[in-house]
Design an enzyme around this catalytic site. Structure first.
Site, PDB file in Angstrom:
ATOM      1  N   LEU A 112       0.770  -1.211   0.076  1.00  0.00           N
ATOM      2  CA  LEU A 112       0.180  -0.128  -0.178  1.00  0.00           C
ATOM      3  C   LEU A 112       0.745   1.218  -0.118  1.00  0.00           C
ATOM      4  CD1 LEU A 112      -2.664  -0.916   2.762  1.00  0.00           C
ATOM      5  CD2 LEU A 112      -2.792  -1.363   0.307  1.00  0.00           C
ATOM      6  N   ASP A 113       0.358   2.157  -0.511  1.00  0.00           N
ATOM      7  CA  ASP A 113       1.206   3.599  -0.309  1.00  0.00           C
ATOM      8  C   ASP A 113       1.384   4.008   0.770  1.00  0.00           C
ATOM      9  OD1 ASP A 113       1.100   3.683  -3.243  1.00  0.00           O
ATOM     10  OD2 ASP A 113      -0.778   4.886  -3.145  1.00  0.00           O
ATOM     11  N   ARG A 114       2.334   4.696   1.117  1.00  0.00           N
ATOM     12  CA  ARG A 114       2.879   5.276   2.356  1.00  0.00           C
ATOM     13  C   ARG A 114       1.534   5.599   3.216  1.00  0.00           C
ATOM     14  NH1 ARG A 114       5.521  10.220   1.358  1.00  0.00           N
ATOM     15  NH2 ARG A 114       3.404  10.910   1.115  1.00  0.00           N
ATOM     16  N   ARG A 255      -6.283   6.421  -6.947  1.00  0.00           N
ATOM     17  CA  ARG A 255      -6.128   7.977  -6.994  1.00  0.00           C
ATOM     18  C   ARG A 255      -5.981   8.496  -8.479  1.00  0.00           C
ATOM     19  NH1 ARG A 255      -0.378   7.945  -3.576  1.00  0.00           N
ATOM     20  NH2 ARG A 255      -0.689  10.135  -3.884  1.00  0.00           N
TER      21      ARG A 255
END
Length: 319
Positions: A112-114, A255
């Site tokens: 997962l993204d930060r 996103r």
């Protein structure tokens, strides 16, 4: 407040002067200039938070002898979660620090993204890792995400968007036309297919958290991306909670597709999300990996793993 982005490069700048070749034109804008400074600040903050992070029992969503699923917090790197799992298992299984190296080989099955919170699966052996990674690659793992977006309330309740995905000349992930899938990009990579279905859960607090349901492709509207999105002249500032069903697993997929639909995720400065909203500054984007549904790589039983909603989602849904 939305931020202006840099102008698109001219068509001539997309031609390599040494080996002249016309590349596909991205249909989503470059990162706004201010996003670089904000992202650097967020990265520094995440590094500091990650150095202090320790996994606790409340973060564990599922565990057996082959897998462990964790509710990754917002602003923590996946690699930090991975190293924390090793320490957690050593402590919970009574293994001393001196012999912690004998713990099973741990692998991140998904990343997962930060700033994205939610379900992260770690496998405990090479064999299980290879099977699960293949399941993700073959799109056999069903995923849902919750996002809080800002923009004009959509006229649709459900929609599916199909496009291309790839890195532009400037290294940023961008949306490309669906017809560009397979074409070469600067640097030698190619445009890949990207598909996401969305379901509106609430607008300005009016709505509800519906159960996760099977989302068939013939439901709702469908968009096949072939040109830049047309933005409305008057953009309303509604708070929209959506559930996303990604059909592919591209970097920043949800996103990018939210941006293309004109409902960028709140706090997502890379993709035109508001940085300040109603007097508050947001230090992360609001995207949550809600659930994963998969066939267990060893037992073949169906496993559904869900992560509790974060505070921002509960507030927006008025739960």
């Amino acid at each position: 407040m939305a931020m202006p982005h840099q102008d698109e490069p001219t068509s001539s700048s997309r031609i390599d002067p040494i080996n002249p070749k016309i590349y596909p034109v991205p249909l989503s804008p470059q990162f706004p200039p201010i996003s670089k400074q904000i992202e650097l600040s967020r990265a520094m903050s995440a590094s500091s938070k990650s150095s202090l992070f320790a996994l606790s029992i409340k973060d564990i969503l599922y565990e057996d002898e082959w897998l462990i699923a964790v509710n990754k917090p917002q602003g923590i790197y996946c690699d930090t979660v991975l190293s924390s799992v090793a320490s957690f298992l050593a402590h919970s299984h009574g293994v001393s620090q001196e012999i912690k190296v004998s713990l099973p080989e741990l692998h991140l099955a998904n990343r997962l993204d930060r700033d994205t919170s939610g379900v992260t699966i770690i496998t405990k052996s090479h064999k299980v890792a290879s099977k699960l990674v293949k399941a993700f690659t073959d799109h056999k793992v069903k995923k849902t995400y919750i996002a809080l977006c800002i923009g004009s309330a959509p006229k649709w309740k459900k929609i599916t968007i199909r496009s291309g995905h790839g890195r532009s000349k400037f290294g940023a992930w961008r949306v490309y036309a669906a017809s560009d899938v397979g074409r070469t990009l600067p640097g030698g990579s190619v445009v890949r297919d990207m598909e996401t279905s969305f379901q509106v859960l609430s607008v300005n607090g009016k709505g509800s958290l519906k159960d996760v349901s099977e989302f068939t492709n013939d439901e709702g509207n469908s968009i096949v991306v072939e040109e830049k999105a047309m933005k409305e002249d008057v953009v309303m500032e509604d708070e929209i909670v959506v559930r996303a069903y990604p059909r592919s697993g591209r970097t920043h997929q949800i996103r990018l597709h939210c941006q293309y639909l004109g409902i960028s995720i709140r706090g997502d400065v890379k993709y035109e999300g508001v940085y300040e909203w109603k007097g508050k500054t947001y230090d992360a984007h609001e995207l949550h990996a809600e659930s994963l549904s998969l066939e267990h790589p060893i037992t073949s039983l169906q496993v559904v793993i869900r992560a509790p909603l974060p505070l921002w989602a509960n507030q927006a849904l008025q739960l």
